[in-house]
Design a protein around this motif. Structure first.
Motif, PDB file in Angstrom:
ATOM      1  N   PRO A 240      30.579  66.586  37.928  1.00  0.00           N
ATOM      2  CA  PRO A 240      29.965  67.849  37.504  1.00  0.00           C
ATOM      3  C   PRO A 240      30.658  68.438  36.278  1.00  0.00           C
ATOM      4  O   PRO A 240      31.884  68.350  36.140  1.00  0.00           O
ATOM      5  CB  PRO A 240      30.133  68.748  38.729  1.00  0.00           C
ATOM      6  N   ASP A 241      29.878  69.026  35.379  1.00  0.00           N
ATOM      7  CA  ASP A 241      30.429  69.599  34.140  1.00  0.00           C
ATOM      8  C   ASP A 241      31.575  70.558  34.436  1.00  0.00           C
ATOM      9  O   ASP A 241      32.557  70.623  33.690  1.00  0.00           O
ATOM     10  CB  ASP A 241      29.333  70.326  33.358  1.00  0.00           C
ATOM     11  N   ARG A 242      31.456  71.308  35.513  1.00  0.00           N
ATOM     12  CA  ARG A 242      32.469  72.297  35.856  1.00  0.00           C
ATOM     13  C   ARG A 242      33.823  71.655  36.166  1.00  0.00           C
ATOM     14  O   ARG A 242      34.870  72.307  36.090  1.00  0.00           O
ATOM     15  CB  ARG A 242      31.996  73.120  37.054  1.00  0.00           C
ATOM     16  N   LEU A 243      33.812  70.348  36.531  1.00  0.00           N
ATOM     17  CA  LEU A 243      35.042  69.672  36.935  1.00  0.00           C
ATOM     18  C   LEU A 243      35.599  68.739  35.867  1.00  0.00           C
ATOM     19  O   LEU A 243      36.622  68.093  36.099  1.00  0.00           O
ATOM     20  CB  LEU A 243      34.789  68.871  38.222  1.00  0.00           C
ATOM     21  N   VAL A 246      39.123  70.204  34.650  1.00  0.00           N
ATOM     22  CA  VAL A 246      40.020  70.927  35.559  1.00  0.00           C
ATOM     23  C   VAL A 246      41.222  70.064  35.903  1.00  0.00           C
ATOM     24  O   VAL A 246      41.145  68.830  35.908  1.00  0.00           O
ATOM     25  CB  VAL A 246      39.288  71.355  36.848  1.00  0.00           C
ATOM     26  N   HIS A 263      36.721  69.420  45.619  1.00  0.00           N
ATOM     27  CA  HIS A 263      37.505  70.027  44.543  1.00  0.00           C
ATOM     28  C   HIS A 263      38.374  71.136  45.111  1.00  0.00           C
ATOM     29  O   HIS A 263      37.874  72.136  45.630  1.00  0.00           O
ATOM     30  CB  HIS A 263      36.574  70.585  43.456  1.00  0.00           C
ATOM     31  N   ARG A 265      40.737  74.249  44.612  1.00  0.00           N
ATOM     32  CA  ARG A 265      40.960  75.276  43.584  1.00  0.00           C
ATOM     33  C   ARG A 265      41.601  76.497  44.221  1.00  0.00           C
ATOM     34  O   ARG A 265      41.643  76.639  45.440  1.00  0.00           O
ATOM     35  CB  ARG A 265      39.646  75.665  42.915  1.00  0.00           C
ATOM     36  N   ASP A 277      35.653  73.156  47.249  1.00  0.00           N
ATOM     37  CA  ASP A 277      34.226  73.091  46.946  1.00  0.00           C
ATOM     38  C   ASP A 277      33.739  71.673  47.206  1.00  0.00           C
ATOM     39  O   ASP A 277      34.366  70.710  46.756  1.00  0.00           O
ATOM     40  CB  ASP A 277      33.949  73.463  45.488  1.00  0.00           C
ATOM     41  N   TRP A 279      30.886  68.913  46.569  1.00  0.00           N
ATOM     42  CA  TRP A 279      29.765  68.526  45.711  1.00  0.00           C
ATOM     43  C   TRP A 279      29.163  67.227  46.241  1.00  0.00           C
ATOM     44  O   TRP A 279      29.889  66.326  46.650  1.00  0.00           O
ATOM     45  CB  TRP A 279      30.223  68.303  44.280  1.00  0.00           C
TER      46      TRP A 279
END
Length: 320
Positions: A240-243, A246, A263, A265, A277, A279
């Motif tokens: 995912p783009d959000r990861l 990170v 994930h 966090r 999280d 996914w």
């Protein structure tokens, strides 16, 4: 008097596949043909499938302080059921699990050179023959980057894939259980191998494909590499783009027959709070399905396994 050889193979297969593991351990000693049948990949798959349909019970298999064994724990009470001895070898280093499929485990030491296939149910090990990479590149320093294990569904053959890296390149070899031999393949690995790290402990297997999380440093990013056991082809899968950038911990697992990412966090809210999280990969796109709060720093939990009813087992890091 009817001897074991007089029983038709199909009938014998159907009868024995319904028996518990404890009985199978005894029946392997009846004769050579029964031993071969009970040890065959097709029988192992059939017995595993029938056992799973009969009962939703599962167990946890992990290290518990003794480097010479793995321990089986009850998933409800976390009480230890038994210890399973690991093979002994000269290096003395601990064994780790690098793959799991249909009740079979691929275990190896920290060098990933002394590799075994292990069936804990019948307490049997098979040591794999020495690979070909070191012999082919004997004048170069070769290091094993990662191992993968799974079933070639089309060929009904269990395989181990080993990725080796040397100074100016990479080499891939595949072991076939049916042939009991290694061969080097001309597979293209879609990574910048010199600047990347395969997180060998962060693997997953699903439907004939092995998945690893790979991290690159120049520039910094993470993604997934998959290997199809049947076609023997690597593919690169974006996370995912959000990861993408990170620096938190990311684990890869199989959740309800789908590849998933966990994930870890932290957020500040009158002190740090920690979350996982989840996914799930659906039709080539990622969807976050849940967020789970976990324990505070010093005892940060990470996912260990899933239960048959969709629960998640977490393990924690001891402070001492």
């Amino acid at each position: 008097m009817v001897s074991p050889k007089d029983i038709p193979h199909e009938i014998l297969f159907d009868i024995i596949a319904k028996l518990p593991v404890k009985s199978l351990l005894k029946f392997r000693c009846v004769c050579k043909s029964w031993h071969a049948l009970i040890s065959s990949p097709s029988f192992i798959s059939a017995h595993l499938e029938r056992t799973a349909m009969k009962s939703g019970c599962d167990y946890l298999l992990m290290h518990s302080g003794n480097p010479d064994c793995l321990s089986v724990f009850c998933p409800e009470t976390y009480a230890k059921c038994l210890d399973l001895d690991l093979p002994r070898h000269k290096s003395g280093s601990s064994f780790y699990v690098y793959g799991s499929c249909n009740g079979l485990l691929c275990i190896s030491d920290t060098t990933m050179e002394s590799t075994y296939l292990w069936n804990p149910s019948i307490r049997k090990f098979k040591r794999l023959p020495k690979g070909l990479i070191c012999g082919k590149y004997r004048y170069r320093s070769v290091a094993t980057v990662s191992l993968g294990f799974g079933l070639d569904v089309g060929g009904n053959d269990y395989k181990v894939v080993r990725i080796g890296r040397f100074l100016d390149g990479v080499c891939v070899e595949v072991y076939s259980l049916r042939l009991d031999s290694w061969r080097i393949i001309n597979a293209v690995l879609p990574v910048t191998i010199i600047f990347s790290v395969f997180w060998s402990e962060k693997w997953a297997y699903l439907n004939g494909v092995v998945y690893w999380i790979v991290q690159e440093f120049f520039p910094y990013c993470r993604y997934i590499i998959s290997f199809d056991m049947e076609n023997e082809v690597f593919q690169r899968i974006m996370i995912p783009d959000r990861l993408l950038t990170v620096t938190d911990s990311i684990s890869i697992r199989v959740l309800e027959r789908s590849i998933s990412l966990f994930h870890s966090r932290q957020e500040w809210d009158r002190g740090y709070r920690y979350y996982y999280d989840i996914w799930v990969l659906e039709m080539d796109s990622w969807r976050m399905i849940s967020t789970i709060p976990v324990l505070a720093e010093g005892k940060i939990a990470w996912p260990l396994a899933f239960t048959a009813n969709g629960g998640v087992h977490f393990t924690t890091r001891c402070e001492n």
